[in-house]
Design an enzyme around this catalytic site. Structure first.
Site, PDB file in Angstrom:
ATOM      1  CE  LYS A   1       3.830   0.716  -3.616  1.00  0.00           C
ATOM      2  NZ  LYS A   1       3.544   1.816  -2.646  1.00  0.00           N
TER       3      LYS A   1
ATOM      4  NE  ARG B   1      15.445   6.817  -8.309  1.00  0.00           N
ATOM      5  CZ  ARG B   1      14.803   7.600  -9.155  1.00  0.00           C
ATOM      6  NH1 ARG B   1      15.469   8.146 -10.171  1.00  0.00           N
ATOM      7  NH2 ARG B   1      13.521   7.841  -9.006  1.00  0.00           N
TER       8      ARG B   1
ATOM      9  N   GLY C   1       0.821  -1.198   0.000  1.00  0.00           N
ATOM     10  CA  GLY C   1       0.000   0.000   0.000  1.00  0.00           C
ATOM     11  C   GLY C   1       0.857   1.251   0.000  1.00  0.00           C
TER      12      GLY C   1
ATOM     13  N   PRO D   1       8.172   5.071 -14.659  1.00  0.00           N
ATOM     14  CG  PRO D   1       6.695   3.251 -14.483  1.00  0.00           C
ATOM     15  CD  PRO D   1       7.912   3.878 -13.835  1.00  0.00           C
ATOM     16  N   GLY D   2       6.185   6.856 -14.064  1.00  0.00           N
ATOM     17  CA  GLY D   2       5.123   7.713 -13.549  1.00  0.00           C
ATOM     18  C   GLY D   2       5.189   9.121 -14.109  1.00  0.00           C
TER      19      GLY D   2
ATOM     20  CG  HIS E   1      11.006   7.483  -4.725  1.00  0.00           C
ATOM     21  ND1 HIS E   1      10.751   6.154  -4.968  1.00  0.00           N
ATOM     22  CD2 HIS E   1      10.031   7.893  -3.881  1.00  0.00           C
ATOM     23  CE1 HIS E   1       9.674   5.773  -4.299  1.00  0.00           C
ATOM     24  NE2 HIS E   1       9.216   6.821  -3.643  1.00  0.00           N
TER      25      HIS E   1
END
EC number: 2.7.1.156
Length: 206
Positions: free
Chosen positions: A39, A80, A34, A58-59, A76
């Site tokens: 996740k 990385r 969720g 891909p967003g 995010h």
């Protein structure tokens, strides 16, 4: 040798090189969860063993009109590793097919949202169902034939309330069906709840 056999031989050689490079223990992993479940962090940890990773986003891109979404993207990006390369695209099928390095796709939920827009689903444009099926089937075929380690993150949409809008129910139904298809052809399916990982199936390790 015919052109067909030449292409086949070339594809087999690519697969053999990737197998020699990454070994026989690579797999396809679907990570479900969720919102704010952890996740994405878990998926990133799964890929940490690889010296090079292609992060597929891909967003929707960051926008000044939506500072909250831009902040999420920046968060995010900051996590990385420097040796990861980011690819922003909605053509997941082509990206998976031509991959020569491990892939992390984050996430299928934002991809489905964009694809629904691209095929005209929100406006109910004539033929949108066929165009949607073609995009989904193309990606699923690429997923099945992937030759590199690949992790896909997706939203688990079947545990909340029924969406109040037609568009919300359409998104839930399409993504839920896609998750089922991807899971059926994955070596491992993992559900993240409150930062805890539940391994639903486990046939291979990354």
């Amino acid at each position: 040798m015919t052109k067909l056999t030449q292409r086949l031989a070339g594809s087999l050689e690519v697969a053999a090189r990737l197998l020699r490079r990454y070994g026989s223990d690579h797999g396809k992993v679907l990570v479900l969860g969720g919102v704010r479940s952890g996740k994405s962090r878990h998926a990133e940890r799964l890929m940490n063993r690889h010296p090079e990773v292609v992060y597929v986003a891909p967003g929707y891109p960051a926008s000044e009109d939506d500072p909250e979404w831009a902040a999420r993207i920046a968060q995010h990006q900051a996590r990385r590793p420097a040796n990861w390369r980011t690819v922003e695209t909605t053509d997941l099928a082509a990206t998976v097919r031509k991959a020569s390095r491990p892939l992390l796709i984050d996430c299928l939920g934002t991809w489905v949202s964009r694809v629904l827009g691209e095929v005209g689903a929100w406006e109910q444009t004539a033929g949108w169902e066929l165009r949607l099926d073609e995009r989904l089937e193309d990606f699923l075929a690429a997923w099945v034939s992937a030759h590199v380690p690949i992790v896909a993150v997706s939203n688990e949409v079947g545990m909340g309330v029924v969406p109040a809008t037609v568009s919300g129910r359409l998104f839930r139904d399409v993504l839920g069906a896609l998750n089922n298809r991807v899971a059926a052809d994955s070596d491992s399916v993992q559900l993240v709840v409150a930062g805890r990982v539940l391994r639903l199936t486990e046939r291979a390790l990354l």
